[in-house]
Design an enzyme around this catalytic site. Structure first.
Site, PDB file in Angstrom:
ATOM      1  N   LYS A 153      -6.933  -4.886  -2.745  1.00 21.23           N
ATOM      2  CA  LYS A 153      -7.423  -5.329  -1.537  1.00 21.23           C
ATOM      3  C   LYS A 153      -8.531  -4.627  -1.310  1.00 21.23           C
ATOM      4  O   LYS A 153      -8.424  -3.134  -1.536  1.00 21.23           O
ATOM      5  CB  LYS A 153      -6.631  -6.006  -0.798  1.00 21.23           C
ATOM      6  CG  LYS A 153      -5.839  -5.044  -0.210  1.00 21.23           C
ATOM      7  CD  LYS A 153      -4.883  -5.104   0.921  1.00 21.23           C
ATOM      8  CE  LYS A 153      -4.171  -4.033   1.386  1.00 21.23           C
ATOM      9  NZ  LYS A 153      -5.196  -3.032   1.936  1.00 21.23           N
ATOM     10  N   HIS A 211     -10.650   0.703  -2.481  1.00 16.03           N
ATOM     11  CA  HIS A 211     -12.004   0.750  -2.025  1.00 16.03           C
ATOM     12  C   HIS A 211     -12.984   1.469  -3.257  1.00 16.03           C
ATOM     13  O   HIS A 211     -12.470   2.482  -3.757  1.00 16.03           O
ATOM     14  CB  HIS A 211     -12.106   1.538  -0.853  1.00 16.03           C
ATOM     15  CG  HIS A 211     -11.207   1.073   0.184  1.00 16.03           C
ATOM     16  ND1 HIS A 211     -11.247  -0.094   0.848  1.00 16.03           N
ATOM     17  CD2 HIS A 211     -10.202   1.941   0.746  1.00 16.03           C
ATOM     18  CE1 HIS A 211     -10.199  -0.252   1.584  1.00 16.03           C
ATOM     19  NE2 HIS A 211      -9.676   0.709   2.065  1.00 16.03           N
ATOM     20  N   CYS A 228      -2.145  -2.660   7.557  1.00 18.50           N
ATOM     21  CA  CYS A 228      -1.920  -3.570   6.454  1.00 18.50           C
ATOM     22  C   CYS A 228      -0.707  -4.535   6.597  1.00 18.50           C
ATOM     23  O   CYS A 228      -0.755  -5.539   6.219  1.00 18.50           O
ATOM     24  CB  CYS A 228      -2.285  -2.689   5.197  1.00 18.50           C
ATOM     25  SG  CYS A 228      -3.878  -2.535   4.786  1.00 18.50           S
ATOM     26  N   ASP A 234      -4.670  -0.841  -1.467  1.00 18.96           N
ATOM     27  CA  ASP A 234      -6.033  -0.606  -0.711  1.00 18.96           C
ATOM     28  C   ASP A 234      -7.012  -0.120  -1.842  1.00 18.96           C
ATOM     29  O   ASP A 234      -6.529   1.119  -2.329  1.00 18.96           O
ATOM     30  CB  ASP A 234      -5.945   0.457   0.181  1.00 18.96           C
ATOM     31  CG  ASP A 234      -6.509   0.306   1.522  1.00 18.96           C
ATOM     32  OD1 ASP A 234      -7.050  -0.991   1.693  1.00 18.96           O
ATOM     33  OD2 ASP A 234      -6.788   1.224   1.993  1.00 18.96           O
ATOM     34  N   HIS A 274     -10.367   7.090   1.569  1.00 21.23           N
ATOM     35  CA  HIS A 274      -9.126   7.098   1.318  1.00 21.23           C
ATOM     36  C   HIS A 274      -9.022   5.945   0.119  1.00 21.23           C
ATOM     37  O   HIS A 274      -9.877   5.011   0.177  1.00 21.23           O
ATOM     38  CB  HIS A 274      -8.082   6.640   2.128  1.00 21.23           C
ATOM     39  CG  HIS A 274      -8.228   5.527   2.772  1.00 21.23           C
ATOM     40  ND1 HIS A 274      -9.344   5.392   3.903  1.00 21.23           N
ATOM     41  CD2 HIS A 274      -8.045   4.080   2.683  1.00 21.23           C
ATOM     42  CE1 HIS A 274      -9.476   4.193   4.187  1.00 21.23           C
ATOM     43  NE2 HIS A 274      -8.650   3.552   3.596  1.00 21.23           N
ATOM     44  N   ASP A 281       0.789  -1.076   0.204  1.00 20.18           N
ATOM     45  CA  ASP A 281      -0.043  -0.068  -0.073  1.00 20.18           C
ATOM     46  C   ASP A 281       0.899   1.206  -0.052  1.00 20.18           C
ATOM     47  O   ASP A 281       0.423   2.306   0.779  1.00 20.18           O
ATOM     48  CB  ASP A 281      -1.130  -0.081   1.158  1.00 20.18           C
ATOM     49  CG  ASP A 281      -2.028  -1.058   1.284  1.00 20.18           C
ATOM     50  OD1 ASP A 281      -1.788  -2.143   0.371  1.00 20.18           O
ATOM     51  OD2 ASP A 281      -2.856  -1.097   1.945  1.00 20.18           O
TER      52      ASP A 281
HETATM   53  C1  VGL Z   1      -5.001   0.688   5.952  1.00 23.85           C
HETATM   54  C2  VGL Z   1      -6.113   1.834   7.210  1.00 23.85           C
HETATM   55  C3  VGL Z   1      -7.225   1.818   6.430  1.00 23.85           C
HETATM   56  C4  VGL Z   1      -3.418   0.332   5.502  1.00 23.85           C
HETATM   57  C5  VGL Z   1      -5.913   0.484   5.036  1.00 23.85           C
HETATM   58  O1  VGL Z   1      -3.039   0.016   4.286  1.00 23.85           O
HETATM   59  O2  VGL Z   1      -2.722   0.099   6.386  1.00 23.85           O
HETATM   60  N1  VGL Z   1      -4.977   1.408   6.924  1.00 23.85           N
HETATM   61  N2  VGL Z   1      -7.079   1.193   5.204  1.00 23.85           N
HETATM   62 ZN    ZN Z   2      -8.400   1.351   3.672  1.00 29.49          ZN
END
Ligand code: VGL
Ligand code: ZN
Length: 183
Positions: free
Chosen positions: A98, A56, A136, A54, A73, A12
């Site tokens: 993901k 979404h 993550c 990430d 985000h 990420d």
């Molecule tokens: C993550 C918070 C929300 C991460 C992803 O990649 O660590 N943290 N979504």
């Molecule tokens: Zn996230």
């Protein structure tokens, strides 16, 4: 060749998790230099490199607006969801998306075919770094161990969100406890 077959997992490293992003991790961009060095090294040796992202939907219970924890985000196909522009790109790097569903989903193994791809490649050991240490990265390391891989967690190549002070150090301790080697 006696060396263990390994893969690099870059977790990420996206604009929204870097300074200036929607869910910026303090000093998140400091993971770029050590990770780029490793990406180069793995690619030169023909070893597999994976980047997770990430990824979404605009509307998900992962976001505070819909009852979750986080500011909006890494919405699919937005600037914030793009990999950091300084992160090395290469046609041999495999991308794992993901967090596509409604549930919080922090591990790159969760709901993806990462484990299957690693097994097909004969990978025994994964090297893991990126963002964020306490979400993550931690969950990917723990799942990697559960899936039977040896795990090296790259302490200098990860940074923590730290909703609570100390979360980063606690996450490192948890990874070590579970059997990851912290390097
Ligand atoms: C993550 C918070 C929300 C991460 C992803 O990649 O660590 N943290 N979504
Ligand atoms: Zn996230």
């Amino acid at each position: 060749m006696s060396a263990k077959k390994r893969a690099l997992l870059v977790i990420d490293v996206q604009n929204d998790f870097c300074p200036g992003g929607a869910l910026a991790v303090a000093h998140g961009d400091e993971v770029l230099a050590p990770l780029n060095k490793l990406i180069q090294e793995f690619l030169e040796k023909g070893e597999p490199v994976f980047k997770s992202r990430d990824w979404h939907l605009e509307k998900t219970k992962h976001f505070a607006t819909y009852g979750g924890t986080w500011p909006v985000h890494c919405v699919q196909n937005t600037k914030g969801a793009e990999f950091h522009p300084q992160l090395i790109d290469d046609m041999h790097i495999r991308v794992i998306s993901k967090g596509l569903g409604d549930e919080d989903c922090y591990s790159a193994f969760d709901g993806t075919d990462l484990s299957l791809q690693l097994r097909r490649l004969g990978v025994e050991e994964v090297w893991v770094g990126g963002l964020a240490t306490d979400y993550c990265v931690k969950n990917t390391v723990l799942d990697g161990l559960k899936e039977g891989f040896q795990v090296k967690a790259l302490k200098d190549a990860m940074r923590a969100v730290e909703l609570q002070a100390g979360d980063g150090e606690r996450a490192i301790a948890e990874m070590r406890q579970a059997g990851a080697e912290i390097i």
